[in-house]
Design a protein around this motif. Sequence first.
Motif, mmCIF file in Angstrom:
data_model
loop_
_atom_site.group_PDB
_atom_site.id
_atom_site.type_symbol
_atom_site.label_atom_id
_atom_site.label_comp_id
_atom_site.label_asym_id
_atom_site.label_seq_id
_atom_site.Cartn_x
_atom_site.Cartn_y
_atom_site.Cartn_z
ATOM 1 N N ILE A 109 -25.679 -28.380 34.144
ATOM 2 C CA ILE A 109 -26.542 -28.287 32.966
ATOM 3 C C ILE A 109 -27.963 -28.671 33.356
ATOM 4 O O ILE A 109 -28.194 -29.732 33.938
ATOM 5 N N TYR A 110 -28.902 -27.785 33.038
ATOM 6 C CA TYR A 110 -30.314 -28.042 33.301
ATOM 7 C C TYR A 110 -31.055 -28.069 31.968
ATOM 8 O O TYR A 110 -30.796 -27.249 31.081
ATOM 9 N N SER A 111 -31.977 -28.999 31.839
ATOM 10 C CA SER A 111 -32.810 -29.084 30.638
ATOM 11 C C SER A 111 -34.266 -28.931 31.057
ATOM 12 O O SER A 111 -34.773 -29.717 31.863
ATOM 13 N N ILE A 112 -34.931 -27.906 30.536
ATOM 14 C CA ILE A 112 -36.303 -27.606 30.946
ATOM 15 C C ILE A 112 -37.194 -27.437 29.720
ATOM 16 O O ILE A 112 -36.714 -27.266 28.598
ATOM 17 N N VAL A 113 -38.493 -27.482 29.949
ATOM 18 C CA VAL A 113 -39.458 -27.170 28.895
ATOM 19 C C VAL A 113 -39.350 -25.682 28.582
ATOM 20 O O VAL A 113 -39.134 -24.860 29.473
ATOM 21 N N PRO A 123 -28.488 -19.105 29.309
ATOM 22 C CA PRO A 123 -29.686 -19.784 28.805
ATOM 23 C C PRO A 123 -29.460 -20.169 27.344
ATOM 24 O O PRO A 123 -28.874 -19.395 26.578
ATOM 25 N N MET A 124 -29.913 -21.359 26.945
ATOM 26 C CA MET A 124 -29.672 -21.836 25.578
ATOM 27 C C MET A 124 -30.996 -22.207 24.918
ATOM 28 O O MET A 124 -31.843 -22.850 25.531
ATOM 29 N N TYR A 125 -31.131 -21.803 23.652
ATOM 30 C CA TYR A 125 -32.308 -22.221 22.887
ATOM 31 C C TYR A 125 -31.977 -22.235 21.397
ATOM 32 O O TYR A 125 -31.749 -21.185 20.788
ATOM 33 N N ASN A 126 -31.899 -23.429 20.830
ATOM 34 C CA ASN A 126 -31.687 -23.617 19.388
ATOM 35 C C ASN A 126 -30.528 -22.782 18.840
ATOM 36 O O ASN A 126 -30.688 -21.988 17.913
ATOM 37 N N ILE A 148 -23.084 -22.370 34.457
ATOM 38 C CA ILE A 148 -24.456 -22.854 34.619
ATOM 39 C C ILE A 148 -25.185 -22.707 33.285
ATOM 40 O O ILE A 148 -25.396 -21.593 32.794
ATOM 41 N N LEU A 149 -25.558 -23.835 32.691
ATOM 42 C CA LEU A 149 -26.237 -23.853 31.396
ATOM 43 C C LEU A 149 -27.682 -24.297 31.594
ATOM 44 O O LEU A 149 -27.942 -25.302 32.259
ATOM 45 N N ILE A 150 -28.600 -23.547 31.015
ATOM 46 C CA ILE A 150 -30.016 -23.914 31.077
ATOM 47 C C ILE A 150 -30.528 -24.060 29.655
ATOM 48 O O ILE A 150 -30.681 -23.067 28.935
ATOM 49 N N ASP A 151 -30.755 -25.302 29.232
ATOM 50 C CA ASP A 151 -31.314 -25.529 27.902
ATOM 51 C C ASP A 151 -32.828 -25.350 27.981
ATOM 52 O O ASP A 151 -33.526 -26.113 28.649
ATOM 53 N N ALA A 210 -36.082 -15.316 30.446
ATOM 54 C CA ALA A 210 -36.214 -14.772 31.804
ATOM 55 C C ALA A 210 -36.294 -15.902 32.826
ATOM 56 O O ALA A 210 -35.593 -15.892 33.847
ATOM 57 N N TYR A 211 -37.142 -16.879 32.553
ATOM 58 C CA TYR A 211 -37.282 -18.018 33.462
ATOM 59 C C TYR A 211 -35.961 -18.775 33.575
ATOM 60 O O TYR A 211 -35.549 -19.180 34.676
ATOM 61 N N ALA A 212 -35.286 -18.966 32.438
ATOM 62 C CA ALA A 212 -34.019 -19.702 32.434
ATOM 63 C C ALA A 212 -32.956 -18.965 33.250
ATOM 64 O O ALA A 212 -32.211 -19.585 34.027
ATOM 65 N N ARG A 213 -32.871 -17.652 33.100
ATOM 66 C CA ARG A 213 -31.886 -16.885 33.876
ATOM 67 C C ARG A 213 -32.203 -16.941 35.369
ATOM 68 O O ARG A 213 -31.293 -17.038 36.200
ATOM 69 N N ASN A 214 -33.484 -16.862 35.708
ATOM 70 C CA ASN A 214 -33.866 -16.945 37.123
ATOM 71 C C ASN A 214 -33.466 -18.284 37.732
ATOM 72 O O ASN A 214 -33.008 -18.349 38.876
ATOM 73 N N LEU A 215 -33.633 -19.350 36.958
ATOM 74 C CA LEU A 215 -33.213 -20.672 37.419
ATOM 75 C C LEU A 215 -31.702 -20.694 37.644
ATOM 76 O O LEU A 215 -31.209 -21.264 38.629
ATOM 77 N N GLY A 216 -30.972 -20.049 36.741
ATOM 78 C CA GLY A 216 -29.522 -19.972 36.887
ATOM 79 C C GLY A 216 -29.107 -19.203 38.126
ATOM 80 O O GLY A 216 -28.157 -19.584 38.825
ATOM 81 N N ILE A 217 -29.817 -18.111 38.418
ATOM 82 C CA ILE A 217 -29.519 -17.321 39.620
ATOM 83 C C ILE A 217 -29.710 -18.171 40.872
ATOM 84 O O ILE A 217 -28.874 -18.171 41.788
#
Length: 391
Positions: free
Chosen positions: A63-67, A11-14, A37-40, A72-79
């Motif tokens: 690579i996923y870009s989400i609001v 998961p990535m944030y700033n 698997i990258l989740i921005d 936790a949400y980002a890791r779940n998306l990655g799973i």
Amino acid sequence: MKDKMVSVIIPMYNVADYIEQCLTSILTQSYSNIELILIDDGSTDDTLNIAEIITKDSNNTKIYSIVNQGPAYARNLGIEASKGEYIMFVDSDDYLSEEAIETLLKIITENNCLLALGRTLRTDGYKNWSVPSHHKYQVTSVDGVKNIAEHTELFYSIGPAAKLYHHSLLDNNFFDSSLNFAEDQLFVLKTYLRSNKIAVTHEAIYFYRVRGKENQSLTQLYQKNTIENLKNILAIINDAYNMITIEKNYTVEEKKIMYLGYINRLTEIELRVLFKANYRESGVKQATFFNIVLEKILLGSEPFILLFSESANFKKYIFFELQSFYFLIRRPALPVYYLLIENITKLQNDSSQSTFLNKIQRIQKHRIQEFYLKIFTCCSYFIKRLGRRIK
């Protein structure tokens, strides 16, 4: 071994200043069968752009870009997006050693385990050093196979990083996105409980970045918002107790050992820091904090009765400091402070009770002496001022 795909979820944030080193450490691993698997998570800097540039030549990167919705949400998306037989989590400001995945995959397959754990080092980008609690409790000092019932020191590595998970451990196991603090602990706890064997290596495979005060990570900011974080921790304690209690593969005694092992770690690392942070709060906030804890005792809930009565670290750290730092308790919080001390004391054994009650009496006596000393000082001051005016 090379036919086993490993999904690395980040998961990535700033983290524009750190993401290049993180991703480079994944892309240059000695083991090549990796799905990245990258989740921005709604970054507002150049994190996403940098990640896209670095991974543009990678054939197996998603690579996923989400609001912004939290790690936790980002890791779940990655799973959910992962296809690997094994899963690994890496924080976007941290990085891996070159042979990290190969090392963990080797020990997990050789020992026929579902979970492998390697050594974590802290880094500031210039030097590396051991995680104090890992060193103190020898979490990964010796190579071998452990289980959580006999080796509760593993609870001192309760974060999702520096581990390789077989995908079966993640079935019906997600990060709790309703929590904004320590949201990963219940996830890791469940994987520990499901793993009858955990492969451990002393080799340093994960580098956890310690940021400066001006750019701290979420973990390093957890001592702020003490009341909200206290509620989160108490909810986690309750959920952990329930999670351990319903396990069918352990005896009643083993369950108690595991629960006390977990809350000993939670007390020493998180709960103690929250109590210390509360000593710096206003009187109203101190009173609110103490009331939340007192309520758990008065309700007589088993997880918290065990915490307050049988946790060695609760007595060693929090209860001792709660009495020793009485001079930091502000006046609006004093009534509930005394009630809290009294009720915790009642949960101790007979010898402890007399010791603690004597200490409380000394504290209250000292408070009264302080009060009269202040009155005497004020009176002396005004008498002197009055005497000068008469002259």
